[in-house]
Design a protein around this motif. Structure first.
Motif, PDB file in Angstrom:
ATOM      1  N   LEU A 588       0.849  -1.183   0.000  1.00 46.55           N
ATOM      2  CA  LEU A 588       0.000   0.000   0.000  1.00 46.55           C
ATOM      3  C   LEU A 588       0.886   1.235   0.000  1.00 46.55           C
ATOM      4  O   LEU A 588       1.809   1.352   0.803  1.00 46.55           O
ATOM      5  CB  LEU A 588      -0.901   0.032   1.231  1.00 46.55           C
ATOM      6  N   SER A 589       0.599   2.155  -0.902  1.00 40.01           N
ATOM      7  CA  SER A 589       1.375   3.390  -0.977  1.00 40.01           C
ATOM      8  C   SER A 589       0.439   4.556  -1.239  1.00 40.01           C
ATOM      9  O   SER A 589      -0.778   4.383  -1.394  1.00 40.01           O
ATOM     10  CB  SER A 589       2.426   3.301  -2.085  1.00 40.01           C
ATOM     11  N   GLU A 590       1.029   5.730  -1.308  1.00 38.46           N
ATOM     12  CA  GLU A 590       0.247   6.942  -1.572  1.00 38.46           C
ATOM     13  C   GLU A 590      -0.436   6.851  -2.925  1.00 38.46           C
ATOM     14  O   GLU A 590      -1.512   7.421  -3.136  1.00 38.46           O
ATOM     15  CB  GLU A 590       1.169   8.156  -1.505  1.00 38.46           C
ATOM     16  N   ASP A 591       0.187   6.131  -3.868  1.00 39.93           N
ATOM     17  CA  ASP A 591      -0.347   6.058  -5.224  1.00 39.93           C
ATOM     18  C   ASP A 591      -1.403   4.980  -5.402  1.00 39.93           C
ATOM     19  O   ASP A 591      -2.135   4.997  -6.396  1.00 39.93           O
ATOM     20  CB  ASP A 591       0.785   5.809  -6.222  1.00 39.93           C
ATOM     21  N   GLY A 592      -1.461   4.013  -4.485  1.00 37.89           N
ATOM     22  CA  GLY A 592      -2.453   2.965  -4.656  1.00 37.89           C
ATOM     23  C   GLY A 592      -2.045   1.678  -3.969  1.00 37.89           C
ATOM     24  O   GLY A 592      -1.330   1.677  -2.966  1.00 37.89           O
ATOM     25  N   ILE A 593      -2.512   0.554  -4.549  1.00 40.34           N
ATOM     26  CA  ILE A 593      -2.305  -0.760  -3.963  1.00 40.34           C
ATOM     27  C   ILE A 593      -1.670  -1.671  -5.007  1.00 40.34           C
ATOM     28  O   ILE A 593      -2.147  -1.757  -6.146  1.00 40.34           O
ATOM     29  CB  ILE A 593      -3.641  -1.371  -3.484  1.00 40.34           C
ATOM     30  N   ARG A 594      -0.596  -2.329  -4.602  1.00 41.70           N
ATOM     31  CA  ARG A 594       0.013  -3.333  -5.457  1.00 41.70           C
ATOM     32  C   ARG A 594      -0.219  -4.696  -4.826  1.00 41.70           C
ATOM     33  O   ARG A 594       0.192  -4.938  -3.693  1.00 41.70           O
ATOM     34  CB  ARG A 594       1.508  -3.080  -5.609  1.00 41.70           C
ATOM     35  N   ILE A 595      -0.898  -5.585  -5.588  1.00 38.06           N
ATOM     36  CA  ILE A 595      -1.162  -6.945  -5.113  1.00 38.06           C
ATOM     37  C   ILE A 595      -0.047  -7.825  -5.667  1.00 38.06           C
ATOM     38  O   ILE A 595      -0.058  -8.202  -6.846  1.00 38.06           O
ATOM     39  CB  ILE A 595      -2.545  -7.439  -5.565  1.00 38.06           C
ATOM     40  N   LYS A 596       0.929  -8.126  -4.796  1.00 38.64           N
ATOM     41  CA  LYS A 596       2.050  -8.926  -5.271  1.00 38.64           C
ATOM     42  C   LYS A 596       1.661 -10.399  -5.381  1.00 38.64           C
ATOM     43  O   LYS A 596       2.125 -11.112  -6.270  1.00 38.64           O
ATOM     44  CB  LYS A 596       3.238  -8.764  -4.322  1.00 38.64           C
ATOM     45  N   GLN A 597       0.796 -10.832  -4.497  1.00 42.37           N
ATOM     46  CA  GLN A 597       0.320 -12.202  -4.539  1.00 42.37           C
ATOM     47  C   GLN A 597      -0.930 -12.297  -3.699  1.00 42.37           C
ATOM     48  O   GLN A 597      -0.974 -11.818  -2.575  1.00 42.37           O
ATOM     49  CB  GLN A 597       1.384 -13.165  -4.012  1.00 42.37           C
TER      50      GLN A 597
END
Length: 808
Positions: A588-597
């Motif tokens: 989770l970051s300021e720019d959004g959400i990265r679903i790594k797995q």
């Protein structure tokens, strides 16, 4: 009258007459022998001088100090031998009144009892090499012996002395000291016990300069001093003590206890001052400008108890300072903040380490039993200090315990809004002090939050009955015993941030929180605030200064920091979707959400997913890759709201679905997929499937197979390859083998318009081939017989079914 009384009165009268005659005789003697007496007085005064003393005139005064004879000396000047070089006159007095013993004077002996100096200037000067004009009082050994031989013919024990309208200066160029006083009145009486002398003195002077170091400026500059002093000198120890209970400096009354040490190689001093009710600003006004400028940036509303020690040497160097203050139930104003209900004991000294000198670099302010309330946050500092005032460093132990709702005054609704809970802090801090404000503190210890209800404003996230423990160790931050609850969702977390204290100030965007997350159940709809862009912090109306900067910094850090989340969730709910045994790695970051797995069980099968969600405001873009295996297709379509398809719904499908997808699209900050925004590729395998009441097939079937059952079409295995472009779905050549018919399908299906599908449909009824199990044989029979080539396309907003004239 009795005879004895008559005799007594005659004797008394004779004595009085004798005294009067002696005084008159002395006066007549002085008047008739002015030059001789003047020469005797000058000779007497010069006995202890190594320089010159001149007197302009001498006059007797009969009644001034009766029965002594007062000699009024006019234009008295005392200079040392080096006067032509430095031009500093030791004494220049317009009136120098000396009281001498009348009987001794008639014998030719000068015995001085009183001295009064009026309208004079006294200038004690020392040049940069250490020479002083006070050397005028130094005598050679031979001269001392000669003076001692004449001691039986003279006396220099003063009984009274006074100064009026005298400018008194001590100018030490070598030691950089300048003391200058305008003496309105200084009057004293002296006695001579065996140990030395004792004096009672009344003093009324204007302190023009009291500079222990002229480079730093003057203490009590231009302050009127009015006091009664009790002074004494001990010949054996060489010490002069001065005491006063009413030492009035500009209207503030102090207790004074002073000690001066005189002798070979020792000219030290020590001042002890006390005042139980001194206002802060009036205290700072008594100090040198370099100290005053700093202290005036602070204030205490009520008087404080002060004890001060100033000691040093007249020979040079900065003096030693030790100031102790007691503060009770006060209001402390510091740069950028106000502390109410303030209590503490403080000590300042400019010698923190013994033997390292008296300087700002070796100075320290020590605080004990500090308690107060900052912006409604009560706290305690059991011990604290600020060392090295050239490059100040603050350290201390900070403790606090208060209702979490008190934080609302500090955060002003820009970061969070609390309605319930308790905060406990136990911290040890070390920080630079820049422009008198705490800067980049290094923190050790814990901050605990328990039973809290809070709304996290930037993400519009509401939490209830939540708790967290922040454990600061070195530069790292560990987050422990975290329980977050939002609605029905309960999350337990453990986390860590490496190098937190450095990144917090220098690069908050580089902060990465490593989370371990577990939960019995999460309802994603309660966390939709994370789909919305973080709201920028508004400029707070209150508080200001340090607190405003702290709130702004905290908001920036929370918005900019990244969170690497490793999650294990028993049940995950989102609208109609239910997943179990969820394991996920998210960033989770300021720019959004990265679903790594992301791996989970749902709809009787499993799903694996990775991708990104990029926040852009009310509408957010996503990129997803999924691997779906063995899910119940009806349940799956139902869970995902039919993926935005209008005609093909969960009610039209049955079977087990596996799929590989690679898509992009948009989702609103309320969690709805933006219609026709999906683009990408979808490959599906449907086994043991069925199409139930699927309108597009029924429309074609009515035209081609009016007598077959099109409401329940069973499919053995269906493999499909689709390209999705918004509201257009491209159906790559696909074979459909069903219980009703077989067909090959290719073309474009328009969700709103633009449908153009080609269907190759053999008229042979598949039921005739039910007993055939050989796949090769079934493939041969598939298009045996008559084959219809049909085209379903849209014209003028209506779907038309007809022959495919373009078929080859």
């Amino acid at each position: 009258m009795p005879k004895w009384l008559k005799i007594s009165l005659k004797v008394l009268g004779a004595l009085i007459l004798l005294v009067v005659l002696l005084a008159v005789g002395a006066t007549i003697y002085v008047s008739n022998n002015k030059e001789k007496v003047l020469a005797q007085v000058i000779k007497k005064l010069n006995e202890n001088l190594d320089g010159s003393l001149t007197v302009g005139d001498i006059r007797p005064s009969f009644f001034s100090n009766f029965p002594d004879v007062s000699l009024s000396l006019r234009d008295v000047v005392i200079r040392d031998r080096q006067f032509p070089k430095h031009h500093h006159t030791l004494l220049n007095s317009k009136e120098f009144n000396v009281s001498v013993n009348a009987a001794a004077l008639l014998r030719g002996v000068i015995s001085i009892n009183n001295i009064d100096i009026d309208n004079a200037a006294i200038d004690l000067y020392t040049d940069s090499l250490g020479y002083s004009n006070t050397s005028v009082f130094k005598k050679s050994k031979k001269e001392k012996v000669k003076a001692e031989a004449n001691e039986s013919n003279s006396s220099t024990q003063l009984k009274r002395f006074s100064l009026a309208n005298v400018n008194f200066t001590i100018d030490n160029q070598k030691a950089h000291k300048l003391f200058n006083f305008a003496v309105s009145q200084l009057a004293g009486k002296m006695t001579y016990p065996d140990t030395g002398w004792h004096a009672n003195v009344h003093l009324n002077v204007l302190a023009k300069s009291l500079a222990f170091n002229t480079k730093r400026g003057s203490f009590i500059k231009n302050r009127q001093i009015n006091t009664d002093l009790d002074a004494g000198f001990n010949e054996e120890t060489g010490k002069i003590s001065v005491k006063s209970n009413n030492f009035d400096i500009g209207g503030d009354v102090f207790g004074l206890n002073t000690l001066f040490v005189t002798g070979e190689g020792d000219d030290s001093f020590a001042f002890h001052l006390t005042n139980e009710k001194l206002l802060w600003r009036r205290a700072s006004a008594l100090l040198a400008p370099n100290i005053q400028r700093v202290l005036n940036k602070f204030n205490l509303d009520k008087p404080i108890n002060v004890k001060a020690i100033i000691s040093g040497s007249f020979g040079g160097g900065d003096p030693y300072f030790n100031v102790a203050a007691g503060v009770t139930d006060n209001k402390l104003t510091i740069p950028g903040a106000v502390i109410d209900d303030c209590n503490f004991d403080a000590v300042f000294t400019n010698e923190n380490i013994k033997g390292k000198g008296f300087s700002d670099a070796n100075s320290v302010i020590r605080l004990k039993k500090f308690s107060g309330s900052y912006s409604h946050l009560p706290f305690k500092i059991d011990t604290g200090s600020i060392t090295n005032l050239e490059v100040p460093i603050a350290t201390g132990n900070f403790k606090a315990n208060f209702p979490v709702t008190n934080l609302n005054y500090l955060l002003t609704g820009n970061v969070a809004k609390f309605t319930k809970g308790q905060v406990a802090m136990d911290l040890r801090y070390k920080a630079d002090v820049v422009n008198l404000q705490i800067n980049k503190p290094a923190v050790q210890g814990t901050i605990g939050l328990s039973g809290a209800n809070v709304r996290y404003v930037p993400r519009n996230l509401n939490l209830t009955n939540s708790s967290i423990l922040l454990d600061f160790k070195g530069n790292d931050l560990f987050l422990k015993n975290i329980r977050l609850q939002s609605g029905q969702s309960i999350v337990k977390m453990e986390g860590a941030v490496k190098n937190f204290m450095n990144l917090y100030y220098s690069a908050p965007e580089k902060i990465l929180i490593d989370w371990q997350v577990s939960s019995p159940q999460i309802y994603l709809g309660e966390f939709l605030g994370f789909l919305d862009s973080a709201k920028p912090s508004k400029a707070p109306s209150k508080p200001s200064g340090n607190s405003a900067d702290m709130v702004k910094r905290l908001a920036e850090v929370l918005n900019s920091a990244k969170a690497d989340m490793h999650m294990k969730i028993n049940e995950l709910h989102y609208r109609k979707f239910l997943a179990k045994d969820v394991k996920s790695d998210l960033l989770l970051s300021e720019d959004g959400i990265r679903i790594k797995q992301l791996a989970l069980a749902t709809s009787g099968g499993s799903l694996k997913l990775n991708g990104n969600l990029v926040q852009k405001g009310k509408v957010n873009d996503f990129i997803m890759q999924t691997d779906i295996k063995g899910v119940n297709v009806s349940q799956f379509f139902y869970a995902f709201d039919n993926f935005g398809l209008g005609d093909l719904t969960s009610q039209n499908l049955r079977g087990n679905l596996s799929a590989l997808t690679s898509t992009t699209g948009s989702v609103t900050n309320t969690g709805d997929i933006v219609k026709h925004s999906i683009r990408g590729k979808v490959k599906i395998t449907l086994s043991n499937g069925a199409l139930l009441n699927f309108k597009p097939i029924k429309s074609v079937g009515k035209f081609a197979f009016p007598f077959r059952d099109l409401d329940n079409i069973t499919l053995s295995t269906l493999n499909g390859d689709f390209d999705i472009m918004g509201d257009k779905i491209t159906i790559n050549p696909m074979e459909i083998s069903s219980s009703v018919l077989n067909m090959d399908v290719a073309g474009v299906y328009g969700l709103t318009n633009g449908t153009d599908i080609a269907l190759d449909v053999p008229l042979r009824n598949p039921k005739k081939d039910e007993d055939i199990t050989d796949p090769e044989e079934l493939k041969k029979r598939r298009f045996k017989g008559i084959v219809l080539h049909i085209r379903a396309h849209e014209e003028e907003g209506k779907l038309k079914i007809g022959w495919n004239k373009n078929h080859k």
